[in-house]
Design a protein around this motif. Sequence first.
Motif, PDB file in Angstrom:
ATOM      1  N   ARG A   1       0.838  -1.193   0.000  1.00 11.74           N
ATOM      2  CA  ARG A   1       0.000   0.000   0.000  1.00 11.74           C
ATOM      3  C   ARG A   1       0.878   1.250   0.000  1.00 11.74           C
ATOM      4  NH1 ARG A   1      -4.315   0.097   4.626  1.00 11.74           N
ATOM      5  NH2 ARG A   1      -2.418   0.192   5.878  1.00 11.74           N
ATOM      6  N   GLY A   2       0.467   2.232  -0.781  1.00 14.47           N
ATOM      7  CA  GLY A   2       1.224   3.478  -0.836  1.00 14.47           C
ATOM      8  C   GLY A   2       2.203   3.556  -1.983  1.00 14.47           C
ATOM      9  N   VAL A   3       2.584   2.410  -2.543  1.00 17.42           N
ATOM     10  CA  VAL A   3       3.486   2.419  -3.705  1.00 17.42           C
ATOM     11  C   VAL A   3       2.610   2.691  -4.926  1.00 17.42           C
ATOM     12  CG1 VAL A   3       5.223   1.141  -5.007  1.00 17.42           C
ATOM     13  CG2 VAL A   3       5.010   0.793  -2.552  1.00 17.42           C
ATOM     14  N   PHE A   4       2.225   3.949  -5.086  1.00 14.77           N
ATOM     15  CA  PHE A   4       1.176   4.316  -6.030  1.00 14.77           C
ATOM     16  C   PHE A   4       1.566   4.092  -7.479  1.00 14.77           C
ATOM     17  CE2 PHE A   4       3.577   8.023  -4.663  1.00 14.77           C
ATOM     18  CZ  PHE A   4       3.987   8.601  -5.850  1.00 14.77           C
ATOM     19  N   VAL A   5       2.866   4.060  -7.792  1.00 16.27           N
ATOM     20  CA  VAL A   5       3.278   3.849  -9.185  1.00 16.27           C
ATOM     21  C   VAL A   5       3.047   2.415  -9.632  1.00 16.27           C
ATOM     22  CG1 VAL A   5       4.994   5.700  -9.115  1.00 16.27           C
ATOM     23  CG2 VAL A   5       5.665   3.360  -8.509  1.00 16.27           C
TER      24      VAL A   5
ATOM     25  N   LEU B   1       2.001   6.052   4.295  1.00 15.58           N
ATOM     26  CA  LEU B   1       2.759   7.302   4.326  1.00 15.58           C
ATOM     27  C   LEU B   1       4.246   7.057   4.087  1.00 15.58           C
ATOM     28  CD1 LEU B   1       0.916   8.865   7.377  1.00 15.58           C
ATOM     29  CD2 LEU B   1       0.940   9.834   5.061  1.00 15.58           C
ATOM     30  N   VAL B   2       4.778   6.007   4.708  1.00 14.68           N
ATOM     31  CA  VAL B   2       6.192   5.681   4.532  1.00 14.68           C
ATOM     32  C   VAL B   2       6.472   5.342   3.072  1.00 14.68           C
ATOM     33  CG1 VAL B   2       7.963   3.943   5.041  1.00 14.68           C
ATOM     34  CG2 VAL B   2       6.621   4.943   6.902  1.00 14.68           C
ATOM     35  N   ASN B   3       5.619   4.551   2.448  1.00 14.27           N
ATOM     36  CA  ASN B   3       5.862   4.149   1.060  1.00 14.27           C
ATOM     37  C   ASN B   3       5.684   5.310   0.083  1.00 14.27           C
ATOM     38  OD1 ASN B   3       6.510   1.447   1.590  1.00 14.27           O
ATOM     39  ND2 ASN B   3       4.355   0.859   1.674  1.00 14.27           N
ATOM     40  N   ILE B   4       4.731   6.195   0.351  1.00 12.93           N
ATOM     41  CA  ILE B   4       4.565   7.379  -0.494  1.00 12.93           C
ATOM     42  C   ILE B   4       5.799   8.270  -0.388  1.00 12.93           C
ATOM     43  CG2 ILE B   4       3.303   9.560  -0.696  1.00 12.93           C
ATOM     44  CD1 ILE B   4       0.756   8.006  -0.062  1.00 12.93           C
ATOM     45  N   ALA B   5       6.293   8.477   0.819  1.00 12.69           N
ATOM     46  CA  ALA B   5       7.494   9.293   1.007  1.00 12.69           C
ATOM     47  C   ALA B   5       8.689   8.667   0.302  1.00 12.69           C
ATOM     48  CB  ALA B   5       7.784   9.459   2.497  1.00 12.69           C
ATOM     49  N   PHE B   6       8.784   7.337   0.358  1.00 11.79           N
ATOM     50  CA  PHE B   6       9.886   6.650  -0.324  1.00 11.79           C
ATOM     51  C   PHE B   6       9.797   6.862  -1.830  1.00 11.79           C
ATOM     52  CE2 PHE B   6      12.121   3.163  -2.296  1.00 11.79           C
ATOM     53  CZ  PHE B   6      13.263   3.036  -1.518  1.00 11.79           C
ATOM     54  N   MET B   7       8.594   6.779  -2.397  1.00 11.44           N
ATOM     55  CA  MET B   7       8.419   6.996  -3.825  1.00 11.44           C
ATOM     56  C   MET B   7       8.851   8.401  -4.221  1.00 11.44           C
ATOM     57  SD  MET B   7       7.135   4.281  -5.405  1.00 11.44           S
ATOM     58  CE  MET B   7       8.429   3.475  -4.458  1.00 11.44           C
ATOM     59  N   LEU B   8       8.477   9.393  -3.430  1.00 10.94           N
ATOM     60  CA  LEU B   8       8.828  10.776  -3.744  1.00 10.94           C
ATOM     61  C   LEU B   8      10.330  11.006  -3.619  1.00 10.94           C
ATOM     62  CD1 LEU B   8       5.889  12.652  -1.974  1.00 10.94           C
ATOM     63  CD2 LEU B   8       6.182  12.213  -4.412  1.00 10.94           C
TER      64      LEU B   8
END
Length: 315
Positions: free
Chosen positions: A87-91, A226-233
């Motif tokens: 979850r959060g790895v939106f790509v 949130l952690v995975n979204i921040a990692f993607m960015l």
Amino acid sequence: MTETTPGTAPLPTIRPNPFDPPEELARLRDEKPISRLSYSDGHVGWLVTSHTLVREVLADQRFSVRADIRHDPSPGADPTPARPAPRGVFVAHDPPEHTHYRRLLTGEFTVRRMRRLTERVEEITSHYLDEMERHGPPIDLVRAFAAPIPALVIGELLGVPGDAVDRFERAVAAVFRVDATRDEKMRAYTEMHGLLAGLVENKRAEPTDDLLSGLVAGGELEDDELVNIAFMLLGAGLDTTANMLGLGTMLLLRHPDQVARLRRSRTGPRRRRGATPLPECRPLHRPHRPGGPGPGRGAGPGGGDGDRVDRGGQP
């Protein structure tokens, strides 16, 4: 050697130089923009090389970005099916999950925040240009300019404390090292996950005016998302930007006519008030992790029209 199905071919990987895509891709784009592609695991798929057709594929929701149903065409790729993206790895999510994450992120890129970030980018860039000028040649562009600037900018966007930016930059660099072993990459991922989890925890306790605090305050995302979204960015904003700063500078050094064109252009970068021109310089080292863009709308693999630099594979 991987056997191919009649009428198919493996993914072209032989480059004429480190900065341009394989010439075979340009030929396919011109002669056969949709062609059958054989994968190392025996799967047969399609290779799309036309800019227009690629846009159509990317916009067509019948195609998926999910890793767990995707085959990797790279030679020697691991045939083991990937796990579904966290979850959060939106790509790596299709709609509606991707749409949900994109909506939340888009809402945080406010005009006020981007205006303030633009001012900080100018301040940061001016500082590092001044430092390079004081240092004088020779200088390592990647270490002195290309790497630290995106790290500081993404840090500003996410609200990374100033004293922690260096740790984040080192962790991301370790994750994206092309020569890292599997164990080294796992350690780097673990370190980065811990840093981001700590940052999310801090934003819940003491929110500040930044993108990550805004996502926390929205209340729609759990900590792992949130952690995975921040990692993607972080991954998208650090490594890619540093590479392009290095590659772009190298190409301008190889093509002084384009430098002159840029300086004459009214739409070029604004000159810093009171700054003296940097001395003439020449490339001493190639940027780290070189890689060329895929075939696009230009006349050849490297472009070549009036507003693009023809890389040409010069040494």
